[in-house]
Design a protein around this motif. Structure first.
Motif, PDB file in Angstrom:
ATOM      1  N   MET A   1      66.357  22.955 -22.694  1.00 37.78           N
ATOM      2  CA  MET A   1      66.371  23.072 -24.154  1.00 37.78           C
ATOM      3  C   MET A   1      67.521  23.955 -24.590  1.00 37.78           C
ATOM      4  O   MET A   1      67.796  24.981 -24.008  1.00 37.78           O
ATOM      5  N   LEU A   3      69.600  26.282 -27.432  1.00 35.57           N
ATOM      6  CA  LEU A   3      69.211  27.252 -28.440  1.00 35.57           C
ATOM      7  C   LEU A   3      69.036  26.566 -29.788  1.00 35.57           C
ATOM      8  O   LEU A   3      68.131  26.876 -30.555  1.00 35.57           O
TER       9      LEU A   3
ATOM     10  N   ARG B 234      80.733  22.047 -20.306  1.00 30.27           N
ATOM     11  CA  ARG B 234      79.670  22.434 -19.382  1.00 30.27           C
ATOM     12  C   ARG B 234      79.861  21.702 -18.052  1.00 30.27           C
ATOM     13  O   ARG B 234      79.713  22.295 -16.983  1.00 30.27           O
ATOM     14  N   ARG B 237      82.503  23.390 -16.146  1.00 29.97           N
ATOM     15  CA  ARG B 237      82.034  24.648 -15.551  1.00 29.97           C
ATOM     16  C   ARG B 237      81.124  24.364 -14.367  1.00 29.97           C
ATOM     17  O   ARG B 237      81.155  25.075 -13.370  1.00 29.97           O
ATOM     18  N   ALA B 238      80.315  23.310 -14.503  1.00 30.82           N
ATOM     19  CA  ALA B 238      79.392  22.979 -13.417  1.00 30.82           C
ATOM     20  C   ALA B 238      80.142  22.553 -12.163  1.00 30.82           C
ATOM     21  O   ALA B 238      79.602  22.582 -11.063  1.00 30.82           O
ATOM     22  N   LYS B 239      81.399  22.146 -12.320  1.00 29.66           N
ATOM     23  CA  LYS B 239      82.191  21.773 -11.156  1.00 29.66           C
ATOM     24  C   LYS B 239      82.702  22.984 -10.403  1.00 29.66           C
ATOM     25  O   LYS B 239      83.307  22.849  -9.348  1.00 29.66           O
ATOM     26  N   GLY B 240      82.547  24.162 -10.993  1.00 25.88           N
ATOM     27  CA  GLY B 240      83.030  25.362 -10.340  1.00 25.88           C
ATOM     28  C   GLY B 240      84.504  25.615 -10.570  1.00 25.88           C
ATOM     29  O   GLY B 240      85.135  26.352  -9.834  1.00 25.88           O
TER      30      GLY B 240
ATOM     31  N   PHE C  15      66.656  33.917 -24.412  1.00 18.72           N
ATOM     32  CA  PHE C  15      67.742  33.674 -25.363  1.00 18.72           C
ATOM     33  C   PHE C  15      67.747  34.778 -26.389  1.00 18.72           C
ATOM     34  O   PHE C  15      66.684  35.179 -26.871  1.00 18.72           O
ATOM     35  N   ALA C  24      62.384  31.585 -22.912  1.00 18.85           N
ATOM     36  CA  ALA C  24      62.484  30.158 -22.605  1.00 18.85           C
ATOM     37  C   ALA C  24      61.841  29.835 -21.264  1.00 18.85           C
ATOM     38  O   ALA C  24      61.177  28.811 -21.116  1.00 18.85           O
ATOM     39  N   SER C  49      65.518  22.348 -18.647  1.00 21.02           N
ATOM     40  CA  SER C  49      66.974  22.318 -18.515  1.00 21.02           C
ATOM     41  C   SER C  49      67.536  23.722 -18.337  1.00 21.02           C
ATOM     42  O   SER C  49      68.457  23.936 -17.548  1.00 21.02           O
ATOM     43  N   VAL C  50      66.960  24.653 -19.088  1.00 24.13           N
ATOM     44  CA  VAL C  50      67.420  26.039 -18.994  1.00 24.13           C
ATOM     45  C   VAL C  50      67.284  26.539 -17.560  1.00 24.13           C
ATOM     46  O   VAL C  50      68.147  27.235 -17.038  1.00 24.13           O
ATOM     47  N   LEU C  56      72.524  27.412 -11.795  1.00 27.25           N
ATOM     48  CA  LEU C  56      73.954  27.195 -11.583  1.00 27.25           C
ATOM     49  C   LEU C  56      74.811  28.279 -12.231  1.00 27.25           C
ATOM     50  O   LEU C  56      76.018  28.285 -12.082  1.00 27.25           O
ATOM     51  N   GLY C  57      74.155  29.169 -12.979  1.00 23.67           N
ATOM     52  CA  GLY C  57      74.929  30.217 -13.635  1.00 23.67           C
ATOM     53  C   GLY C  57      75.783  29.709 -14.773  1.00 23.67           C
ATOM     54  O   GLY C  57      76.834  30.254 -15.057  1.00 23.67           O
ATOM     55  N   ILE C  58      75.372  28.637 -15.436  1.00 23.57           N
ATOM     56  CA  ILE C  58      76.156  28.146 -16.571  1.00 23.57           C
ATOM     57  C   ILE C  58      75.301  28.085 -17.828  1.00 23.57           C
ATOM     58  O   ILE C  58      75.404  27.163 -18.636  1.00 23.57           O
ATOM     59  N   LEU C  59      74.486  29.112 -17.997  1.00 24.81           N
ATOM     60  CA  LEU C  59      73.695  29.203 -19.216  1.00 24.81           C
ATOM     61  C   LEU C  59      74.623  29.362 -20.404  1.00 24.81           C
ATOM     62  O   LEU C  59      75.715  29.880 -20.279  1.00 24.81           O
ATOM     63  N   ARG C  61      76.083  31.029 -23.773  1.00 22.81           N
ATOM     64  CA  ARG C  61      76.408  32.426 -24.004  1.00 22.81           C
ATOM     65  C   ARG C  61      75.221  33.297 -24.430  1.00 22.81           C
ATOM     66  O   ARG C  61      75.115  34.446 -24.014  1.00 22.81           O
ATOM     67  N   GLN C  62      74.339  32.724 -25.260  1.00 20.03           N
ATOM     68  CA  GLN C  62      73.263  33.553 -25.810  1.00 20.03           C
ATOM     69  C   GLN C  62      72.118  33.746 -24.815  1.00 20.03           C
ATOM     70  O   GLN C  62      71.199  34.508 -25.065  1.00 20.03           O
ATOM     71  N   ARG C  86      81.343  30.389  -8.450  1.00 19.74           N
ATOM     72  CA  ARG C  86      82.161  29.182  -8.668  1.00 19.74           C
ATOM     73  C   ARG C  86      82.354  28.395  -7.381  1.00 19.74           C
ATOM     74  O   ARG C  86      82.569  27.191  -7.410  1.00 19.74           O
ATOM     75  N   ARG C  89      79.082  26.322  -7.178  1.00 26.41           N
ATOM     76  CA  ARG C  89      78.977  25.260  -8.190  1.00 26.41           C
ATOM     77  C   ARG C  89      79.859  24.084  -7.841  1.00 26.41           C
ATOM     78  O   ARG C  89      81.033  24.245  -7.549  1.00 26.41           O
ATOM     79  N   GLY C  90      79.309  22.908  -7.925  1.00 29.64           N
ATOM     80  CA  GLY C  90      80.106  21.718  -7.688  1.00 29.64           C
ATOM     81  C   GLY C  90      80.302  21.433  -6.211  1.00 29.64           C
ATOM     82  O   GLY C  90      80.580  20.311  -5.827  1.00 29.64           O
ATOM     83  N   MET C  95      75.608  19.008 -10.431  1.00 28.36           N
ATOM     84  CA  MET C  95      74.675  18.664 -11.501  1.00 28.36           C
ATOM     85  C   MET C  95      75.139  17.434 -12.267  1.00 28.36           C
ATOM     86  O   MET C  95      76.322  17.212 -12.472  1.00 28.36           O
ATOM     87  N   PHE C  97      74.370  15.465 -15.954  1.00 31.89           N
ATOM     88  CA  PHE C  97      73.768  15.806 -17.235  1.00 31.89           C
ATOM     89  C   PHE C  97      73.208  14.590 -17.950  1.00 31.89           C
ATOM     90  O   PHE C  97      73.454  13.454 -17.571  1.00 31.89           O
TER      91      PHE C  97
END
Lengths: 298, 335, 336
Positions: A1, A3, B234, B237-240, C15, C24, C49-50, C56-59, C61-62, C86, C89-90, C95, C97
Motif C-alpha cells: 500500500m 502512502l 522504483r 532502484r530495485a535493480k540495485g 509511515f 503499516a 507491498s510495504v 529490499l530497502g526501497i521504501l 521516503r516517508q 545495492r 538488490r537485483g 522484484m 511490480f
C-alpha cells in the motif's frame, strides 16, 4: 500500500465538503497563500484609503523643484522626488492605479478569452481551427510587443493601455478554457447528461464551463501580477498612460533610472511596491492552484 | 524524424503569414496609413499622393498585400524613415545583439536553474527546497527592469566592477564578421576583446536570465518530484543501480521533458525582457532599436522588427518541439 | 530441515504522514526456504507491498522500518549500508511490480533497461550483456528478441511488458524473486500465461518466490505456503492446501467466501466482508479484524491475538477460530 492510498483511506472518513469549501480549507492551511492574501489586502487597503493615509496629494509639490529630490526623512518617509513631491504619497497612490489597471485589463483579457475559448471548445471543427490559428499567431508575437503595437495603434490613454495589456492575455485564457471544455466534453458525466437529452447550450453553461473554471481562476490571479508588471514596463519604456504626473510605479522608476547614482530610494520604493504586489498575486495564485487541483488532493 | 521537422517547418508558414497580415493591417490602421509610415509625419500632401500612387495604394487591397508579401519574401523589409537605411541592413546589426544577450541569459538560467530545481526536489520539504521555492517565487515577481537597475547600481555604479552600458568599450574596435560580438572576438583571436565583451554581457545577461532561472528551477523541481514517484524509478532502484545512475539515467532524462517545453515557452517572455533590459543597459539590440522606432513612428522598422521577433519565437518553438520529440521516443517513433 | 534462505522477524514498518504515524506493518515474521513459493494475501492497504519494499530497502521516503530484522545470508538486510544493500538488490533478491505499464522507463529502450542490471551486477561488457538480454527475452517467450531490444516500452502490450519485467528480474539469477501483484493489471487470459511463466522459471532456476496478491486464485495455483495478512499483521499461515481446505481465521474464511467460483451452484451467493480496513494510527491493542468479525469475543477487543499453531504447520491469530465443523464453503453464511 502506498502512502497515497493510506491517506485516501483517511480522507474517506472525513465529512465530504464541496470543492470550494474544501479549497478554502486548503488555502487556510497554506502559509504561502496567507502571506500572499495579506500582501494583496495591504495594497487594497492602501489603494482604498490613499487619501487618508497620505498627508499630501500625489502631484502636490511640497519641496523645492529640480535637483535630485531628497532622501527619506521622518517627515517624508520615502523622501521627495525631483519635482519636490512626497514620494510616499506617490507610491501609495500608485497602488490605486496599479490595482485598477490589473483588475480592468485582466477582466478585458478574461472576458474576451472566455468567449473565444468557449466558442472554439464548444463548436469545434473549423471554428475551433480558425480561432486557434489566430491565437497561435498572437502567441508568436511576444506579449509585450503586442501591447506596444496596440498602444501605438490605440493611443496612450489610461483606458487604451489597459485594453492593450488585457488583449495580450486573451490567448492564454482562450486556450485554457478551450482545453478545459474539450476535456469536459469527453467526460463521462457530460456524455451521460447528453445521452439523457440535456440540451447543448444548457450543458455548456450549467456544467461544462463551471467545471472548467478552476484553472481559469488560478490564471486570472496570476495574470493580475503579469498585468501590473506589464503596465509598469510600458511606462518604463515611455509608452504607458500619457497623463502627465500620473503616480505610476513604472513611470516613477523610469524617471529616476537615469540618475541612479544620486537617489537609489527613488528606484527602490516603487520597485519594491511592484515586487510585493505581484508577489502577493503570485502566492495566492499558487495556493489556489494547489487548493483547486483535484489531482493534488490525495 | 526528418519528416516531423519538415512538417513543423511547413506549419510555420501560415503563422508567419498571419503575422504579416496583422502587420499589414496594423500599418494601414495607423493614422495616415503607409504613406506617412514611409515618409514620416511631416510629409507634404503632394509627396504623400505621389508615394501613394507609387506604392499602388489605389489598387485593390489584395494586390497591395501580395506586393507586400513578395517584397518580404525577397528580403525587402522597406526603408527606415529615420536612418534612410534598408531595414534589413539595420536588422543585421541589431538582431545578433539581442540573440547574443538572450542566449547568454538562457544559458545562465538553464545552467543554474536545472541543478537548483533538482537539488530542491531531492531535499523535498527540506530547508533548501523551501528556500529555493521562496527565492524563485520572488524571482518570478521581480520586474526585469527593476532587477536590471538594482544590478547596475550595485555592480556597475557602487562597486565599479562592470561597465554600465553597451556591448563593448567605446574605445575598443573589434572586427564584426558576424555581429555576434563574442563570436567575433573569438574568431579574430582578440582575447582582450573577449574579456571586454564578456564584462559587458554579464550584468544584462544575469538581469534578463534571473526570471527564467526562477521558472526553470520551479519546473525542474516539480518535474523531478513527479518522476521520483514514478514506478520505473522504483524499478531502477530495485535493480540495485547506484543512486547517481538512477538520478541521471532514469530521473533527469524523464524530468527534462516538461522542462524543455517550459524553456521554449519562456522565449517570448525572454524577448520581452530583452527589450526592457536593453533599455537599462543601453544595449544596441532589437529592443532599443524598436522603441526608438516607435518614438519616431518609423513604421517600417516596427513591422520588420515584430516580424523578426515572431520568426524568432516560432523557430524556438520549433526547436523545442524537435528536441522534445528527440527526447521522447513515443513521439519520435509515431511519425 | 535446512536453514531458511530468508528469515523475517518481527518486522514493523511505519509511515510518517501529516496526520501522524501510520502503522503499516506490525511485527510480522516468516521464513522462506530455497526454492519455496510463498504467497502473501490480503486486501489492498493491508501492508503486503510495504513488507516487500522494506525487505529490499526501497521504501518510499516517508516510510521506515521501525523494528525487526530481515536475515539473509547471515546478514540483517535492514542494517546493511546503502552500498551493501545495492549489491543485494537485483542480484540476490529481485522484484516484479504490479503495473507493467508504468514500471518500465518510457524513454529508454528495452535493451538498455534489460542490460542495466547485467552490467551492474555481473560486470558484463556491452556485447555480452546484449547477447544475454536476447536469450532472456527468448526465455520469457518474446520472439524476435534481437529486434525487440531496440524497441521502447510503449511499443509493447501490457503482457509483453510484464514479460520484460520478469526477464529483467531473473537476469542476474536471483535467489529470491518477489512478485507484487504481477498479474493484477493484466487481462485474464494474459494473467494465466504470466503465472505459468513465473512458475516455470521459478522451478527451472530453483528460485524462491514470494508472490504478493489480493487474489486467492493466483496463490492457489502457484504457492506452497500462504500467509494471509490483515491490517499489517499475519492472521493465518499454513500450507496452501490446508489453508484453503480448512480456513480457521474468520477473515480467511470470509475472503474465500467472497471469491466468485465457477464450480459453485447457482444458488450460492457471494458473501462480502462487511466494513473496510481502517488505517492504523497506532499500534493495535486488540484484534484488528474484530470490528468486522462476527466471531469476535470479548478477548478479541482487549488483546492482540498471537499466532498459534492449531494444526501441524497451520497457524491462526484468533481467539475464537472458525470451528472446523462450520467448514467448508458457505459456513459463515449459515452462522449468520
Amino acid at each position: 500500500m502506498s502512502l497515497a492510498q493510506a491517506e485516501a483511506h483517511e480522507l474517506e472518513l472525513e465529512q465530504p465538503a464541496g470543492l470550494w469549501k474544501d479549497a478554502v480549507q486548503r488555502l487556510k492551511r497554506n502559509p504561502g497563500a496567507i502571506i500572499g492574501a495579506l500582501l494583496i489586502s495591504m495594497f487594497v487597503f492602501l489603494a482604498l484609503f490613499a487619501d487618508v493615509i497620505t498627508s499630501y496629494g500625489p502631484g502636490e509639490q511640497v519641496g523645492s523643484l529640480g535637483g535630485n529630490g531628497s532622501p527619506p526623512s521622518s517627515e517624508f518617509w520615502f523622501g521627495l522626488d525631483k519635482q519636490g513631491r512626497d514620494y510616499f504619497s506617490r507610491v501609495v497612490y500608485g497602488a490605486r492605479l496599479s490595482l485598477l489597471v490589473g483588475v480592468v485589463s485582466v477582466s478585458v483579457g478574461l472576458s474576451i478569452g472566455l468567449v473565444l475559448g468557449s466558442i472554439a471548445g464548444y463548436f469545434g471543427r473549423w471554428v475551433d481551427g480558425l480561432l486557434m490559428r489566430i491565437i497561435d499567431i498572437m502567441l508568436a508575437i511576444p506579449s509585450f510587443l503586442l501591447a506596444i503595437g496596440l498602444v501605438t495603434l490605440l493611443g496612450r490613454g489610461l483606458v487604451q493601455v489597459m485594453i492593450a495589456v488585457g488583449a495580450t492575455q486573451v490567448p492564454l485564457f482562450a486556450r485554457l478554457l478551450r482545453g478545459g471544455i474539450l476535456a469536459q466534453k469527453e467526460s463521462d458525466y457530460v456524455l451521460a447528461a447528453r445521452s439523457l437529452g440535456a440540451p447543448g447550450p444548457r450543458l455548456l453553461l450549467r456544467h461544462i464551463i463551471p467545471n472548467s473554471l478552476s484553472p481559469v481562476i488560478v490564471q486570472a490571479t496570476l495574470s493580475m501580477a503579469t498585468a501590473i508588471i506589464e503596465v509598469a514596463a510600458l511606462s518604463f519604456v515611455g509608452l504607458g498612460p500619457s497623463q502627465p504626473g500620473l503616480p505610476e510605479w513604472g513611470l516613477m522608476l523610469a524617471d529616476s533610472a537615469s540618475r541612479l547614482e544620486q537617489g537609489l530610494h527613488l528606484v527602490l520604493f516603487p520597485g519594491i511596491a511592484i515586487v510585493l504586489s505581484t508577489l502577493g498575486f503570485n502566492m495566492v495564485g499558487d495556493g489556489l492552484r494547489e487548493a483547486l487541483d483535484p489531482k493534488l488532493k490525495s | 524524424m526528418l519528416r516531423f521537422v519538415v512538417r513543423r517547418l511547413l506549419q510555420l508558414i501560415p503563422i508567419l503569414l498571419g503575422v504579416s497580415i496583422l502587420l499589414f493591417a496594423f500599418v494601414r490602421a495607423l493614422p495616415g496609413g503607409p504613406a506617412i509610415a514611409l515618409l514620416g509625419e511631416r510629409a507634404t500632401e503632394e509627396s504623400v499622393e505621389r508615394i501613394e500612387t507609387e506604392l499602388g495604394l489605389d489598387q485593390p487591397i489584395y494586390v497591395q498585400y501580395g506586393r507586400y508579401v513578395r517584397n518580404l519574401v525577397q528580403g525587402d523589409l522597406g526603408t527606415s524613415t529615420r536612418s534612410r537605411q534598408p531595414v534589413l541592413e539595420e536588422l543585421k546589426q541589431k538582431f545578433p545583439a539581442t540573440v547574443e544577450l538572450a542566449f547568454a541569459a538562457m544559458l545562465f538560467a538553464i545552467i543554474l536553474g536545472i541543478p537548483l530545481g533538482f537539488l530542491a526536489a531531492k531535499r523535498y520539504l527540506g530547508f533548501l527546497d523551501n528556500a529555493s521555492l521562496f527565492v524563485s517565487l520572488i524571482g518570478i515577481s521581480f520586474p526585469v527592469f527593476f532587477l536590471a537597475l538594482l544590478l547596475k547600481y550595485v555592480f556597475a555604479i557602487k562597486l565599479g566592477w562592470l561597465p554600465t552600458v553597451g556591448r563593448v568599450d567605446v574605445t575598443r574596435s573589434i572586427e564584426h564578421p558576424t555581429n555576434f560580438y563574442l563570436l567575433d572576438a573569438v574568431l579574430t583571436r582578440d582575447w582582450e576583446g573577449v574579456v571586454d565583451v564578456l564584462k559587458h554581457l554579464v550584468l544584462p545577461a544575469i538581469a534578463l536570465g534571473t526570471i527564467p532561472l526562477a521558472i526553470v528551477a520551479r519546473i525542474t523541481r516539480a518535474a523531478v518530484l513527479d518522476v521520483l514517484n514514478e514506478d520505473y524509478v522504483r524499478t531502477a532502484r530495485a535493480k540495485g543501480l547506484d543512486p547517481s545512475v538512477v538520478d541521471r539515467r532514469h530521473v533527469m532524462r524523464n524530468a527534462m521533458l516538461p522542462v524543455v517545453t517550459v524553456i521554449g515557452l519562456q522565449t517570448g517572455l525572454l524577448l520581452t525582457g530583452a527589450v526592457l533590459t536593453e533599455t537599462v543597459f543601453a544595449w544596441p539590440g532589437m529592443g532599443s532599436w524598436m522603441l526608438e522606432a516607435i518614438r519616431f513612428r518609423d513604421y517600417a522598422v516596427i513591422q520588420g522588427g515584430i516580424l523578426f521577433f515572431a520568426l524568432l519565437v516560432s523557430l524556438t518553438n520549433l526547436a523545442v518541439d524537435v528536441s522534445y520529440a528527440y527526447l521522447n521516443p513515443k513521439i519520435r517513433l509515431s511519425r | 530441515m535446512s536453514e531458511p534462505l530468508l528469515s523475517v522477524t518481527d518486522l514493523e514498518v511505519r509511515f510518517k504522514s501529516r496526520r501522524g504515524t501510520i502503522h503499516a506493518v506490525n511485527g510480522i515474521s516468516f521464513d522462506l526456504r530455497a526454492g519455496e513459493t510463498l504467497g502473501i494475501v490480503g486486501e489492498s492497504g493491508c501492508g503486503k507491498s510495504v513488507t516487500s519494499l522494506a525487505m529490499l530497502g526501497i521504501l518510499p521516503r516517508q516510510a521506515y522500518p521501525a523494528d525487526g530484522s530481515v536475515m539473509f545470508g547471515g546478514r540483517d538486510l535492514l542494517r546493511l549500508k546503502d552500498q551493501e544493500m545495492r549489491e543485494v538488490r537485483g542480484k540476490d533478491i529481485a522484484m516484479i511490480f504490479q503495473d507493467p505499464m508504468t514500471s518500465l522507463n518510457p524513454i529508454l529502450t528495452i535493451g538498455r533497461q534489460l542490460t542495466e542490471s547485467l552490467r551492474r551486477h555481473l560486470k558484463m561488457d556491452k556485447e555480452t550483456a546484449r547477447e544475454e538480454a536476447v536469450s532472456l527475452l527468448d526465455r520469457v517467450g518474446i520472439s524476435d528478441a534481437g529486434d525487440r531490444l531496440r524497441s521502447y516500452p510503449h511499443q509493447f502490450s501490457g503482457g509483453m511488458r510484464q514479460r520484460v519485467m520478469i526477464a529483467m528480474a531473473i537476469s542476474c539469477r536471483p535467489k529470491i524473486l518477489i512478485a507484487d501483484e504481477p498479474t493484477t493489471a493484466l487481462d485474464v487470459t494474459i494473467q494465466a500465461q504470466i503465472l505459468e511463466l513465473l512458475k516455470r522459471l521459478v522451478s527451472e532456476e530453483q528460485m524462491a518466490l514470494i508472490l504478493i496478491t489480493h487474489d486467492l486464485g493466483v496463490v492457489a495455483g502457484v504457492c506452497d505456503r500462504t500467509n494471509v495478512m490483515y491490517a499489517g499483521g499475519f492472521v493465518e499461515t499454513g500450507a496452501t492446501e490446508s489453508l484453503f481446505a480448512t480456513p480457521r481465521h474468520p477473515y480467511t474464511a470470509g475472503l474465500l467466501d467472497s471469491v466468485p467460483r465457477l464450480d459453485a451452484s447457482g444458488k450460492q451467493r457471494l458473501v462480502p466482508i462487511p466494513g473496510t480496513v481502517k488505517t492504523l494510527m497506532e499500534k493495535p491493542t486488540s484484534c484488528a479484524f474484530a470490528p468486522r468479525c462476527m466471531y469476535a469475543v470479548d478477548e478479541s477487543r482487549r488483546e492482540v491475538p498471537p499466532l498459534r499453531e492449531i494444526a501441524p504447520g497451520h497457524h491462526v491469530a484468533c481467539f475464537n477460530p472458525v470451528p472446523e465443523s462450520d467448514l467448508p464453503q458457505g459456513a459463515i453464511t449459515e452462522a449468520r
